[in-house]
Design an enzyme around this catalytic site. Structure first.
Site, PDB file in Angstrom:
ATOM      1  N   THR A  95       0.815  -1.620  -0.347  1.00  0.00           N
ATOM      2  CA  THR A  95       0.046   0.167  -0.189  1.00  0.00           C
ATOM      3  C   THR A  95       1.326   1.252  -0.091  1.00  0.00           C
ATOM      4  O   THR A  95       1.947   0.839  -0.205  1.00  0.00           O
ATOM      5  CB  THR A  95      -0.982   0.265   1.301  1.00  0.00           C
ATOM      6  OG1 THR A  95      -0.065   0.725   2.479  1.00  0.00           O
ATOM      7  CG2 THR A  95      -1.694  -1.668   1.263  1.00  0.00           C
ATOM      8  N   HIS A  97       1.265   3.458   2.024  1.00  0.00           N
ATOM      9  CA  HIS A  97       1.624   4.344   3.607  1.00  0.00           C
ATOM     10  C   HIS A  97       2.836   4.533   3.962  1.00  0.00           C
ATOM     11  O   HIS A  97       2.884   5.598   3.641  1.00  0.00           O
ATOM     12  CB  HIS A  97       2.221   2.391   4.584  1.00  0.00           C
ATOM     13  CG  HIS A  97       3.166   1.616   4.772  1.00  0.00           C
ATOM     14  ND1 HIS A  97       2.894   0.963   3.875  1.00  0.00           N
ATOM     15  CD2 HIS A  97       3.956   1.966   5.304  1.00  0.00           C
ATOM     16  CE1 HIS A  97       4.034  -0.121   4.038  1.00  0.00           C
ATOM     17  NE2 HIS A  97       4.157   1.230   4.692  1.00  0.00           N
TER      18      HIS A  97
HETATM   19  C1  DLZ Z   1       2.486   0.757  10.326  1.00  0.00           C
HETATM   20  C2  DLZ Z   1       3.738   1.303   9.922  1.00  0.00           C
HETATM   21  C3  DLZ Z   1       4.019   0.628   8.460  1.00  0.00           C
HETATM   22  C4  DLZ Z   1       3.036  -0.380   7.580  1.00  0.00           C
HETATM   23  N1  DLZ Z   1       5.539   0.067   8.121  1.00  0.00           N
HETATM   24  C5  DLZ Z   1       6.532   1.269   9.043  1.00  0.00           C
HETATM   25  C6  DLZ Z   1       7.661   0.792   8.122  1.00  0.00           C
HETATM   26  O1  DLZ Z   1       8.431   0.947   7.239  1.00  0.00           O
HETATM   27  N2  DLZ Z   1       8.454   1.883   9.044  1.00  0.00           N
HETATM   28  C7  DLZ Z   1       7.944   2.570  10.078  1.00  0.00           C
HETATM   29  O2  DLZ Z   1       8.870   2.964  10.687  1.00  0.00           O
HETATM   30  N3  DLZ Z   1       6.603   2.636  10.534  1.00  0.00           N
HETATM   31  C8  DLZ Z   1       6.358   1.596  10.088  1.00  0.00           C
HETATM   32  N4  DLZ Z   1       5.110   1.604   9.848  1.00  0.00           N
HETATM   33  C9  DLZ Z   1       4.268   2.679  11.791  1.00  0.00           C
HETATM   34  C10 DLZ Z   1       4.078   3.547  11.602  1.00  0.00           C
HETATM   35  O3  DLZ Z   1       5.370   4.391  11.138  1.00  0.00           O
HETATM   36  C11 DLZ Z   1       3.950   3.958  13.234  1.00  0.00           C
HETATM   37  O4  DLZ Z   1       4.556   3.528  14.529  1.00  0.00           O
HETATM   38  C12 DLZ Z   1       1.795   4.067  13.113  1.00  0.00           C
HETATM   39  O5  DLZ Z   1       1.536   4.360  12.741  1.00  0.00           O
HETATM   40  C13 DLZ Z   1       1.357   4.593  14.497  1.00  0.00           C
HETATM   41  O6  DLZ Z   1       1.875   5.507  14.567  1.00  0.00           O
END
Ligand code: DLZ
Length: 171
Positions: A95, A97
């Site tokens: 996705t 994100h």
């Molecule tokens: C949710 C999420 C996802 C899918 N991927 C990562 C990532 O690759 N690296 C990262 O540092 N954090 C990721 N997160 C977590 C988000 O940064 C965050 O902690 C959550 O959405 C809660 O606010």
């Protein structure tokens, strides 16, 4: 592609100001821990190598990269730190994100750098896959934690040079 043209982890030691009198905050994301820990170790070692004292380096962990700006703001709110380094790794997935997180973090850190008297360093990897992350966390493209540390030292020195204190920019 840019990394293969210029590996900033290889730098001229003698051109970096002494960090003896500086205090640093380091905020580390727990997501992709293997990568962010490697960034942190290189970052910390680089600060020490340039004279920073261990008890002048404040490290805190946050759950994910999205929380880096909030963590950095908390560290910067006290009077102790001269610069805050944010370390994270957001790997592109199925996705979008990653785009939301990266954009939010970059915008927030740039904003805080502008409205406060402190530098906030963007040490967040934005790779397409795990291998690209490993390549930049001690692999063939160096370690971006080193570059983040060098950036923090240089910006803190710039701030010291012009006697920037706690005032904010604006009215
Ligand atoms: C949710 C999420 C996802 C899918 N991927 C990562 C990532 O690759 N690296 C990262 O540092 N954090 C990721 N997160 C977590 C988000 O940064 C965050 O902690 C959550 O959405 C809660 O606010």
């Amino acid at each position: 592609m840019a990394s293969s043209l210029k590996n900033l982890s290889a730098y001229d030691d003698s051109s970096i100001p002494a960090a003896n009198e500086m205090c640093f905050g380091i905020v580390v994301s727990e997501w992709n821990k293997e990568i962010t820990h490697a960034l942190y170790e290189a970052c910390y070692d680089t600060l020490i190598k340039h004279g920073a004292k261990p008890d002048h380096i404040y490290t805190e962990q946050v759950p994910g990269s999205f929380e880096l700006p909030a963590g950095a703001k908390i560290l910067a709110s006290g009077e102790k730190v001269d610069a805050v380094i944010c370390l994270g790794c957001v790997i592109k997935g199925e996705t979008s994100h990653n785009e939301y997180i990266n954009q939010a973090v970059a915008t927030a850190l740039a904003h805080m750098s502008m409205v406060s008297s402190k530098p906030f360093v963007f040490g967040v990897l934005t790779p397409n896959d795990q291998q690209q992350a490993l390549d930049r966390a001690g692999g063939k493209h160096g370690n971006k934690g080193v570059e983040a540390a060098v950036t923090a030292i240089r910006m803190a020195a710039l701030k010291q040079k012009y006697g920037v204190s706690k005032q904010k920019i604006g009215f």
